[in-house]
Design an enzyme around this catalytic site. Sequence first.
Site, PDB file in Angstrom:
ATOM      1  N   ASP A 176      -7.412  10.352   0.285  1.00  0.00           N
ATOM      2  CA  ASP A 176      -6.684   9.434  -0.592  1.00  0.00           C
ATOM      3  C   ASP A 176      -7.611   8.337  -1.086  1.00  0.00           C
ATOM      4  O   ASP A 176      -7.284   7.162  -1.029  1.00  0.00           O
ATOM      5  CB  ASP A 176      -5.462   8.858   0.125  1.00  0.00           C
ATOM      6  CG  ASP A 176      -4.464   8.232  -0.856  1.00  0.00           C
ATOM      7  OD1 ASP A 176      -4.560   8.518  -2.074  1.00  0.00           O
ATOM      8  OD2 ASP A 176      -3.605   7.453  -0.416  1.00  0.00           O
TER       9      ASP A 176
ATOM     10  N   PHE B  80       1.850   3.150   2.339  1.00  0.00           N
ATOM     11  CA  PHE B  80       2.822   3.358   3.407  1.00  0.00           C
ATOM     12  C   PHE B  80       3.541   2.096   3.830  1.00  0.00           C
ATOM     13  O   PHE B  80       4.217   2.063   4.835  1.00  0.00           O
ATOM     14  CB  PHE B  80       2.125   3.974   4.620  1.00  0.00           C
ATOM     15  CG  PHE B  80       1.567   5.329   4.327  1.00  0.00           C
ATOM     16  CD1 PHE B  80       2.417   6.408   4.173  1.00  0.00           C
ATOM     17  CD2 PHE B  80       0.203   5.518   4.185  1.00  0.00           C
ATOM     18  CE1 PHE B  80       1.915   7.660   3.896  1.00  0.00           C
ATOM     19  CE2 PHE B  80      -0.305   6.773   3.908  1.00  0.00           C
ATOM     20  CZ  PHE B  80       0.541   7.852   3.759  1.00  0.00           C
ATOM     21  N   GLY B  81       3.358   1.056   3.059  1.00  0.00           N
ATOM     22  CA  GLY B  81       4.058  -0.172   3.404  1.00  0.00           C
ATOM     23  C   GLY B  81       3.248  -1.389   3.018  1.00  0.00           C
ATOM     24  O   GLY B  81       2.118  -1.281   2.550  1.00  0.00           O
TER      25      GLY B  81
ATOM     26  N   VAL C 242       1.144  -4.969   3.082  1.00  0.00           N
ATOM     27  CA  VAL C 242      -0.005  -5.487   3.819  1.00  0.00           C
ATOM     28  C   VAL C 242       0.075  -7.008   3.800  1.00  0.00           C
ATOM     29  O   VAL C 242       0.355  -7.601   2.762  1.00  0.00           O
ATOM     30  CB  VAL C 242      -1.328  -5.019   3.181  1.00  0.00           C
ATOM     31  CG1 VAL C 242      -2.519  -5.559   3.953  1.00  0.00           C
ATOM     32  CG2 VAL C 242      -1.379  -3.502   3.126  1.00  0.00           C
TER      33      VAL C 242
ATOM     34  N   GLY D 122       0.831  -1.199   0.000  1.00  0.00           N
ATOM     35  CA  GLY D 122       0.000   0.000   0.000  1.00  0.00           C
ATOM     36  C   GLY D 122       0.859   1.239   0.000  1.00  0.00           C
ATOM     37  O   GLY D 122       2.080   1.166  -0.192  1.00  0.00           O
TER      38      GLY D 122
END
Length: 814
Positions: free
Chosen positions: A622, A508-509, A511, A506
Amino acid sequence: MEEATIFFLLLVSLTQKTYSAEIDIISDSSFLTENDTLVSPARTFELGFFKPGSSENMYVGIWYKKISIKTYVWVANRDYPLTGVSSGHVLRFLNPGNLVLMNSTSNIVWSSKTTSSGNATAQLDNTGNLVIMDGNHMKILWQSFDYPTDTIIPGMKCGEDKLRGIEWHLSSWKSSQDPGTGNFTWSVDTRGYPQFLLRDGLEIKYRQGPWNGERFSGSSWPSNNKYFSYNMVVNETEALISYNLLDSSVLSRSTLNSSGLRERSVWLEDKKKWQVIVTHPGDNCETYKICGAYGSCSNADAQKLCSCLDEKKFEPVNKEGWEKGDWAGGCVRRIPLNCTDGTDGFIKYSNVKLPDTQTSWFNNTMSLRECKAICLKNCSCMAYANTDIRGKGSGCLLWFNELLDIKASSNGGQDIFVRMASSELEKEGGTNIKIVLIGVFSGIFVISLSTWLWYSWRKKHHSLQIKGGSLIGESEREAMELPLFSFSRVAKATAMFSLDNKLGEGGFGPVYKGMLEDGHEIAVKRLSKTSSQGIDEFMNEVICISKLQHRNLVKLLGCSIKGGEKLLIYEYMPNRSLDEFIFDKRQSTCLDWTKRFNIIKGIARGLLYLHQDSRLRIIHRDLKASNILLDLDMNPKISDFGIARSFGGNETQGSTERVVGTYGYMSPEYAIDGLFSIKSDVFSFGVLVLEIVSGKRNRGFVHSEHKNNLIGHAWRLHSEGKSMEVIDSSFAESSNPSEVLRSIEVGLLCVQQSPEDRPNMSSVVFMLGNEGALPKPKQPAFFTEKNLLGADISSASYPTSSSNDLTITELVAR
Ligand SMILES: *[C@@H]1O[C@H](CO)[C@@H](O)[C@H](O)[C@H]1NC(C)=O
Ligand SMILES: *[C@@H]1O[C@H](CO)[C@@H](O)[C@H](O)[C@H]1NC(C)=O
Ligand SMILES: *[C@@H]1O[C@H](CO)[C@@H](O)[C@H](O)[C@H]1NC(C)=O
Ligand SMILES: *[C@@H]1O[C@H](CO)[C@@H](O)[C@H](O)[C@H]1NC(C)=O
Ligand SMILES: *[C@@H]1O[C@H](CO)[C@@H](O)[C@H](O)[C@H]1NC(C)=O
Ligand SMILES: *[C@@H]1O[C@H](CO)[C@@H](O)[C@H](O)[C@H]1NC(C)=O
Ligand SMILES: *[C@@H]1O[C@H](CO)[C@@H](O)[C@H](O)[C@H]1NC(C)=O
Ligand SMILES: *[C@@H]1O[C@H](CO)[C@@H](O)[C@H](O)[C@H]1NC(C)=O
Ligand SMILES: *[C@@H]1O[C@H](CO)[C@@H](O)[C@H](O)[C@H]1NC(C)=O
C-alpha cells in the site's frame, strides 16, 4: 485421663494452699521467693522457680499457667543454674532498677543489667512477656521477649533490627533436663537478602526460603492460615518476623528442640496435648544443599531426590556418583556462559524455592526489568527474581554465586531467572507461547507465532526496547517483552483522542498527535473498530515495523490493545505526509527539485531495504504518497506496514483473496487478480515518482483531451519527447533536467504492464544514483481510469482533490 486431671487439681490445690504465694508485680517492696510465682493478669502465664525434669538444678522461667503439661517458654538463668539443695533463692530489684536473681548466699547468678532513677517494677503481661518498667517514666527498660531462648510465642520477634542493634534468635536447650544454651540455633542471616538458617554450631542444617511478601519461598504455609498469622519485614535496616494469633484462646508456640528440630505446635485442650503442625527440616529435601549447585530437590520420586535444575541444559558434575545418590557435587551448565561477548540471557524457572541468598543483593523498589539489566551487566550475577511476588511482583534480588539449595515446590515456589548462554535461549523462546495457542484458531496462532518470531529476533539482536507490560498475561510477563503502552497512558497523551490532536484519517482509522509525560511527541494510529484490519494484520504491522530499522522507514514505538481498541504508536513526524506537500499548491513550493529528488531516492532505498536488505522480505502493498512521512529535514520515511506480509526464504510472491491497497497505485495483476509481489510495490513506487515529479495525483488526474490518467499522460509526453512538460510548475525553475528526465523514465519503467519488465528496487536505486543509459520503457498499464474498473464507473466520478485516499480492502468478490 481422669486420674491425670484429679492429680493435677490436687497438685494445684496443694501448691496453692501450702507453699505458694501469687503476686502480680515485683517492685522495691515486693519480691519473689522460690515458693512464689508472678502471674499475668489473665492468668495465662506464670513466672517462677522450677527444676526441669529430674534435674536438681533450679531455674527461673515462664510457663503456661493454664495447661496441664508444664511447658516453659522462657528461662532467665539458663546457663547459670541455682545448684544444691539449699533454699532461700530470690528474684528482686537491687540498686535502682536492676532485677537480680540471688542464691541463698546472696550471690547474683543472673540480672537484667538495667538501671532506673526510681521505683522500677517487673510484671508479666498477658502475652507472656516479663516487662521491667521505669517507675518514673513508665518506660520499658527491659523485656524477656528481647532475649528468647528456644521458643517463640505470639508477640515475639525473630530477626534483626540494625538501627536498634537488636538481634533475636532461638537456641536449643542442651537437653530436656538442661535449659542451657545448646548447639542448635535458628537465626536470620543478613549477609545477603535475609533468610533464616538452622545451624548446628556453625554448620547450616536447614535453610528457610527467603521471604517473598506472601510466604517463605518454598513453604506451603501461607502467612495466613487457620492457626496464626505472621508478618515479615525485610528492608535495609530490618529483617524481622513476628507472629500473631488469630484466636487468642488458642495457645501456639514455635520451638527449636534439643535435637535440632523446629516445631510449631498448638495446644489441644480437649486432648490435653501439644499438636505439632509444622516441623523443619521436614523431609530430605530440607537438608541443606543436598543436591549441590544447580541441583533441584523434589520429593516426588523417593528414589531420586535430586535432579539438575534443568536436565536439558545442566548436567551432573559427577555423573556416576549422581546415579548412586551422591548428589553433593551438583550440576553445571552444559554450555558454559560466555559473558565476555555480552550475549548471555536468562531462562525462567517456575515453582522453585529460591536458592541460598548468602551472597545475594536486593533492592525492594526496583522493577524486574531494572533487575535484569543490572544482572546482565555483571558477569558474576547468576540469577534474578522479584523480592515480592504479590500482585505483579516487585523488588529485585540478585545472586552472585552458584545457585544452591533449590527445591521444586509446586505450591510454595516462585519464578527465578537463571543466566544462560545465548545458544540455550533460542531453544527456550519458542516453546512457551506456541504450545498454548497452536490449534486454537488461526488468528491467535498468528499472534503467538509472530510474537515469538519477533521476540527471538530481538533477543538475537540485543536491541530489546521494552516499553510496557505483556500481551498475553502475567505469567508471560518476562517472555513477551512487547512494546506495549497502556491504553490509559496513550489516551492521556492524546487528551482522550481529542479532535484538536487529530492529524488525519488513514486507511484504517484516524491518526492523533500525542505527547508522553516526558515530553516525547508521538503519533497514534487508532484503528477503527470497524476496520477490516483484524488482530492478525495488526500484529503483523507491529511486528514487521519494529523489526525493521532503516532511516527511510518510520519507527514504530509500540502498540496498545484494549478490548476491541488497537493503537499503534509511532515516532511523530513534524512535517506529516508527502501528499500534503506535493498535491497542495502552496505547500508544494516548499519542495524544490533537490528535495524531491532526495525524497524519491529515500523512498527507493527504504523500499529496497524492505524487499531485499531486511531479514524478512517485506512487500508493502500500500505504498502511496500519504504513507510517506517527512521528518524535520524533509527526509522521507515509509509508514503503514499493516498490510505487508512477511515471507521467509525465497518466497517472493503470493496470491490473496483479499486485496488491500489503494486505487491509483495498484498494479494490474494485484488489483485484478490479487497477485502481489515485490513488483507490485515497484509499480506503486513508479506511480509515486510520477506524482512527485508532476505534483498531480494519478487517480484524480484526468486529462481534458484524451482521458488519460497521470501514467498515460506521462507516457504520451515521454513518447513525444516532451517529458519535461510533466513537471510541477512550482519547482520547474529549480529543476535539474537530467535528474527529472531520469526520474520520469524510472517511473515509467516501474509502471510497465508486465511485472517481469519492471526493474527491481536495487536496479531502481542504481538507476537513480548513476548516469548511464536506461532501458526503454514499454507501454504502461492502467493507461486510463476506464481500464481499471470497466465501463460502469466513469472516470469523472472520482474526486480530483480529495485528501483522503480511499483504501479498498475487498475488490475480489468471494
Ligand atoms: C518454700 O517451701 C519450702 C517447703 O516446701 C520451705 O522449706 C521453704 O522454707 C520455703 N521457702 C520460703 C522462702 O518460704
Ligand atoms: C551462690 O553463687 C555463688 C556464685 O555463683 C557460688 O559461689 C555459691 O556457692 C552459691 N551458693 C550456693 C549456696 O549454692
Ligand atoms: C513503688 O511502686 C510500687 C508499685 O507501684 C508502689 O507500691 C510503691 O509504693 C512505690 N514505692 C515508691 C518508693 O515509690
Ligand atoms: C555441641 O557441640 C559440641 C562440639 O561439637 C559437642 O562436643 C557437644 O556434645 C554438643 N552438645 C550437644 C548437646 O549436642
Ligand atoms: C523497614 O521497615 C520498618 C517497618 O516497616 C520501617 O519502620 C523502617 O523505616 C524500614 N526501614 C527502611 C530503611 O526502609
Ligand atoms: C524434637 O522434635 C522432634 C520432632 O517433633 C521429635 O521427634 C524429637 O523427639 C524432639 N526431641 C526432643 C529432645 O524433644
Ligand atoms: C566467548 O566469546 C568471545 C567473543 O565472541 C569469543 O572470542 C570466545 O571464544 C568465546 N569463548 C567461549 C568459551 O565460547
Ligand atoms: C533501589 O532502587 C531504586 C530505584 O532504582 C534506587 O532509587 C535506590 O537508590 C536503590 N536503593 C539502593 C539501596 O540501592
Ligand atoms: C558484580 O557484583 C559483585 C557483587 O555485588 C561485585 O562485587 C562486583 O564488583 C560486580 N562486578 C562488576 C563488574 O560490577
